[in-house]
Structure formats: structure tokens, C-alpha cells
Design a protein around this motif. Structure first.
Motif, PDB file in Angstrom:
ATOM      1  N   UNK A 104       0.845  -1.188   0.000  1.00  0.00           N
ATOM      2  CA  UNK A 104       0.000   0.000   0.000  1.00  0.00           C
ATOM      3  C   UNK A 104       0.878   1.235   0.000  1.00  0.00           C
ATOM      4  N   UNK A 105       0.571   2.176  -0.860  1.00  0.00           N
ATOM      5  CA  UNK A 105       1.398   3.377  -0.992  1.00  0.00           C
ATOM      6  C   UNK A 105       1.325   4.227   0.273  1.00  0.00           C
ATOM      7  N   UNK A 106       2.379   4.967   0.579  1.00  0.00           N
ATOM      8  CA  UNK A 106       2.331   5.880   1.727  1.00  0.00           C
ATOM      9  C   UNK A 106       1.190   6.881   1.590  1.00  0.00           C
ATOM     10  N   UNK A 107       0.700   7.337   2.728  1.00  0.00           N
ATOM     11  CA  UNK A 107      -0.439   8.259   2.728  1.00  0.00           C
ATOM     12  C   UNK A 107      -0.012   9.720   2.611  1.00  0.00           C
ATOM     13  N   UNK A 108       1.295   9.982   2.654  1.00  0.00           N
ATOM     14  CA  UNK A 108       1.759  11.375   2.684  1.00  0.00           C
ATOM     15  C   UNK A 108       2.383  11.836   1.371  1.00  0.00           C
ATOM     16  N   UNK A 143      16.841  -0.021   9.853  1.00  0.00           N
ATOM     17  CA  UNK A 143      17.616  -1.258   9.784  1.00  0.00           C
ATOM     18  C   UNK A 143      16.740  -2.489   9.995  1.00  0.00           C
ATOM     19  N   UNK A 144      17.209  -3.602   9.432  1.00  0.00           N
ATOM     20  CA  UNK A 144      16.566  -4.905   9.592  1.00  0.00           C
ATOM     21  C   UNK A 144      15.243  -4.984   8.832  1.00  0.00           C
ATOM     22  N   UNK A 145      15.238  -4.413   7.614  1.00  0.00           N
ATOM     23  CA  UNK A 145      14.036  -4.413   6.792  1.00  0.00           C
ATOM     24  C   UNK A 145      14.036  -5.631   5.872  1.00  0.00           C
ATOM     25  N   UNK A 146      12.909  -6.314   5.793  1.00  0.00           N
ATOM     26  CA  UNK A 146      12.714  -7.433   4.873  1.00  0.00           C
ATOM     27  C   UNK A 146      11.457  -7.157   4.054  1.00  0.00           C
ATOM     28  N   UNK A 147      11.239  -7.904   2.960  1.00  0.00           N
ATOM     29  CA  UNK A 147       9.987  -7.708   2.219  1.00  0.00           C
ATOM     30  C   UNK A 147       8.745  -7.845   3.103  1.00  0.00           C
ATOM     31  N   UNK A 148       8.796  -8.762   4.074  1.00  0.00           N
ATOM     32  CA  UNK A 148       7.635  -8.967   4.947  1.00  0.00           C
ATOM     33  C   UNK A 148       7.363  -7.779   5.863  1.00  0.00           C
ATOM     34  N   UNK A 149       8.410  -6.999   6.168  1.00  0.00           N
ATOM     35  CA  UNK A 149       8.226  -5.862   7.084  1.00  0.00           C
ATOM     36  C   UNK A 149       8.089  -4.524   6.360  1.00  0.00           C
ATOM     37  N   UNK A 150       7.932  -4.574   5.038  1.00  0.00           N
ATOM     38  CA  UNK A 150       7.744  -3.338   4.280  1.00  0.00           C
ATOM     39  C   UNK A 150       6.523  -2.544   4.758  1.00  0.00           C
ATOM     40  N   UNK A 151       5.385  -3.191   5.136  1.00  0.00           N
ATOM     41  CA  UNK A 151       4.271  -2.389   5.677  1.00  0.00           C
ATOM     42  C   UNK A 151       4.679  -1.560   6.900  1.00  0.00           C
ATOM     43  N   UNK A 152       5.563  -2.087   7.735  1.00  0.00           N
ATOM     44  CA  UNK A 152       6.053  -1.313   8.880  1.00  0.00           C
ATOM     45  C   UNK A 152       6.936  -0.172   8.398  1.00  0.00           C
ATOM     46  N   UNK A 153       7.766  -0.428   7.377  1.00  0.00           N
ATOM     47  CA  UNK A 153       8.571   0.637   6.782  1.00  0.00           C
ATOM     48  C   UNK A 153       7.670   1.749   6.260  1.00  0.00           C
ATOM     49  N   UNK A 154       6.591   1.392   5.606  1.00  0.00           N
ATOM     50  CA  UNK A 154       5.659   2.396   5.080  1.00  0.00           C
ATOM     51  C   UNK A 154       5.060   3.219   6.215  1.00  0.00           C
ATOM     52  N   UNK A 155       4.777   2.578   7.341  1.00  0.00           N
ATOM     53  CA  UNK A 155       4.235   3.331   8.478  1.00  0.00           C
ATOM     54  C   UNK A 155       5.262   4.332   9.002  1.00  0.00           C
ATOM     55  N   UNK A 156       6.546   3.964   8.947  1.00  0.00           N
ATOM     56  CA  UNK A 156       7.607   4.902   9.346  1.00  0.00           C
ATOM     57  C   UNK A 156       7.646   6.076   8.371  1.00  0.00           C
ATOM     58  N   UNK A 157       7.523   5.781   7.082  1.00  0.00           N
ATOM     59  CA  UNK A 157       7.502   6.834   6.067  1.00  0.00           C
ATOM     60  C   UNK A 157       6.315   7.773   6.300  1.00  0.00           C
ATOM     61  N   UNK A 158       5.164   7.199   6.649  1.00  0.00           N
ATOM     62  CA  UNK A 158       3.979   8.019   6.895  1.00  0.00           C
ATOM     63  C   UNK A 158       4.181   9.000   8.050  1.00  0.00           C
ATOM     64  N   UNK A 159       5.017   8.626   9.015  1.00  0.00           N
ATOM     65  CA  UNK A 159       5.272   9.476  10.184  1.00  0.00           C
ATOM     66  C   UNK A 159       6.505  10.357  10.010  1.00  0.00           C
ATOM     67  N   UNK A 160       7.117  10.299   8.840  1.00  0.00           N
ATOM     68  CA  UNK A 160       8.344  11.067   8.582  1.00  0.00           C
ATOM     69  C   UNK A 160       8.016  12.357   7.846  1.00  0.00           C
TER      70      UNK A 160
END
Length: 351
Positions: A104-108, A143-160
């Protein structure tokens, strides 16, 4: 006739990109170097100027560049340990780039994704292990990003912060736990974040699968940038985590390879304490005493204040780009080289 056709094409480009918001005209986005105030962009130590492009290196020198970069909100660099990739990095099987393209694309706002030659934690080019992602303009290392944790990465991007966010202190949690099914090991769920140690970044498109000129120009420009940054104590290679320097990374295709070399420069606010220094008004002795400042411990992390996107960069341009663009946030050749970018401090952008 030719000029009329080019005008129509440029108008169509502008409509596609969308000219809205705080768009700045070419002279207004970044300060332009003035020789009376700033001095010469080249010290003319020609005995060291030995790096040149191949004679076959030909690019478009006539198109108008400024204002035709498609706007973006956040930029992520994915550590792959490689300097070339398949034509579309979203097709790199098993990669973070592919996972982001399916998430899912970032919301920002629009996300720009670049594969990079940043070394992976495991020092291989395999996508089977967790890797590192650099989020811009936040200057945040994830750090410690995998394809499975990309949704969590996107949530970090949304808060950045994004390229249009005001310059305010950044607050990103130092760790997050991804919601993965049991019995996923905890070591694969925990994602950590930290500020990048760099004061500025120089990003060079190196993807020869898109255009041979990018593969030719990136190593040559890196050599020249290193030559001018090293005497200042600012050059950082890919494994150098000392604070206060300039990281130089190869990245995947950013568009406009017919204008090679494309160079993107991200800078923290007044990155080296030199933005207001008028070098051209100093004596030679005074100039010798001007040195980039070191970051102060405990200072607020505001992320990048500027991204200055240049094109048609040649090895002989590197000295001026270091002296004025990297160190002071100014542009030497705006009419022929500036493609676009943003200035968060003044709320301006090129799109």
C-alpha cells in the motif's frame, strides 16, 4: 518550427507534472553563485584534472531542464550492495524495491524508490537477508528491513517529514515491532531506526542497464567528488559512519538519462555552517581559515532542508559543486544544469 514544437512539448510536460503549490521560478529556488560575492568556482589546478568522459559520451544540451521533474514527497534508498540492477528495480525478485511496489502506498504523497550501492549488513548482494533503508528527507536509517516488514517501513515513512514539511525536529521511534505471523523469530520482527551521520548526500545514477552513460559517468564523478571532499575531511566511503561528512552513493534510474550525469544533492540545514559566508569577499589568508563546522552534539535533527537536482554534470563541474552546492546550497550553472528540487526552509519546490 522546431522551437514551436519544443514549446508545445514543454507545455505538455508541465501539465503532466502538475504545476501547483509553492512552485518557485528558476532564479528563486536556490541561491545562484555570483563571482563577486562567492569567488571563482574552479581553482584551476589543472595538473590534477585528469578525469574525462569518453569521447563517445554525448547528451542532449538543448532541452529546457527546470520545472519538468515529477514531484515526490519521500525518497528511500535501499541498500543492495550493487551498482546496477534490472531495468525496472521493482522487478528485482525478492527485493525491498519489489515489495514496496506491491505494498500500500504511503499516505503522505508520492514515494520515490531507489536501489543503491549502500552495503548490505551481511555484505552480499543477496536479497534473502534483512537490509537497510535510508529515508529522505528525514535522513533516517531504518535497519533490519525485509519484504515482509515493508508495511512497517511504510508506516515509518507516513510518520516522517516530506519535502514540503516545515523544518521541525524529527521524532521517529528508535524501534518498532512488525506484525508478522507466529512463529516468526523476534529478530525478524524488530526494526530499528537512527539518524544518518551524514550532513549531505551526493547521489549519482549508475544504472547502465537503462543507459550506458550512467554506468560510465557515476564512477568518474565519484572519483572527482572524492578528490575535492577528502582535503576538507568530508569524504565518507560506504562504510564510514563518522558524523559530519558527505556520503556518495550510486542509485538506480531517476529519469532523464539523456541529460547524464544526473546528480541529486541532499543537504541538512546550513549543513557546514557556511551558507552565509561570502567567500569572494575574503582575502586568501581568510579563505584558508574557513573550514566546515562539525555537527554539535545534541542538536535537533531536522532532516534535509534542500535537495538540489542537477544534470549535465561533467567531471570539471565537481569542484564548483563541492565548493558551492554541497557546502553552501548554491547553484553554479542554473540555466544549463538545474532540473529541480526543494527548499523546506522557504517552503519552495520546482514542481
Amino acid at each position: 518550427m522546431a522551437s514551436g514544437i519544443k514549446s508545445l512539448i514543454n507545455s505538455a510536460k508541465a501539465l503532466y507534472i502538475g504545476n501547483s503549490g509553492s512552485k518557485a521560478e528558476l532564479p528563486d529556488l536556490f541561491p545562484v553563485v555570483d563571482k563577486e560575492i562567492d569567488g571563482e568556482d574552479c581553482d584551476r589546478d589543472c595538473s590534477n584534472c585528469v578525469v574525462q568522459y569518453p569521447k563517445s559520451f554525448k547528451i542532449d544540451e538543448t532541452d529546457a531542464l527546470y520545472g519538468f521533474v515529477k514531484g515526490w514527497s519521500t525518497h528511500v534508498l535501499v541498500a543492495t550492495g550493487k551498482s546496477d540492477w534490472v531495468r525496472d528495480v521493482a522487478d528485482e525478485k525478492g527485493s525491498i524495491m519489489q515489495a514496496i511496489s506491491h505494498a500500500k502506498a504511503p499516505s503522505n504523497g508520492r514515494l520515490m524508490v531507489s536501489a543503491s550501492n549502500i552495503p548490505t549488513p551481511h555484505r552480499t548482494t543477496s536479497y534473502s537477508e534483512p537490509t537497510t533503508v535510508l529515508v529522505l528527507p528525514a535522513f533516517a536509517v531504518v535497519e533490519n528491513v525485509t519484504p515482509a516488514t515493508v508495511p512497517t517501513l511504510v508506516s515509518i515513512i507516513n510518520d516522517s517529514p516530506t519535502n514540503t514539511s516545515p523544518l521541525e525536529p524529527i521524532s521517529i521511534p528508535p524501534s518498532m515491532t512488525a506484525h508478522l505471523p507466529e512463529p516468526t523469530p523476534a529478530m525478524l520482527k524488530d526494526i530499528t531506526t537512527r539518524p544518518s551521520p551524514h550532513r549531505a548526500l551526493i547521489l549519482l545514477c549508475s544504472q547502465k542497464t537503462r543507459d550506458a552513460r550512467c554506468g560510465q559517468s557515476a564512477p568518474l564523478l565519484r572519483k572527482e567528488f572524492q578528490r575535492h571532499l577528502a582535503p576538507l575531511g568530508l569524504y565518507r566511503d560506504l562504510d564510514d559512519e563518522r558524523p559530519g561528512g558527505v556520503g556518495i552513493y550510486f542509485i538506480s534510474h531517476v529519469g532523464g538519462h539523456k541529460y547524464s550525469a544526473n546528480v541529486m544533492i541532499y543537504r541538512r540545514p546550513d549543513a557546514f555552517g557556511l551558507d552565509e559566508v561570502e567567500l569572494g569577499k575574503l582575502t586568501e589568508e581568510e579563505r584558508q581559515r574557513v573550514v566546515p563546522i562539525k555537527p554539535q552534539e545534541g542538536e535537533d535533527d531536522l532532516g534535509a532542508a534542500q535537495c538540489i537536482w542537477l544534470a549535465r554534470v561533467k567531471p570539471e563541474d565537481c569542484e564548483g559543486i563541492v565548493k558551492f552546492t554541497v557546502l553552501q546550497g548554491k547553484v553554479v550553472k542554473p540555466q544549463s544544469q538545474l532540473r529541480g528540487g526543494f527548499d523546506r526552509g522557504r517552503g519552495l519546490m520546482s514542481w
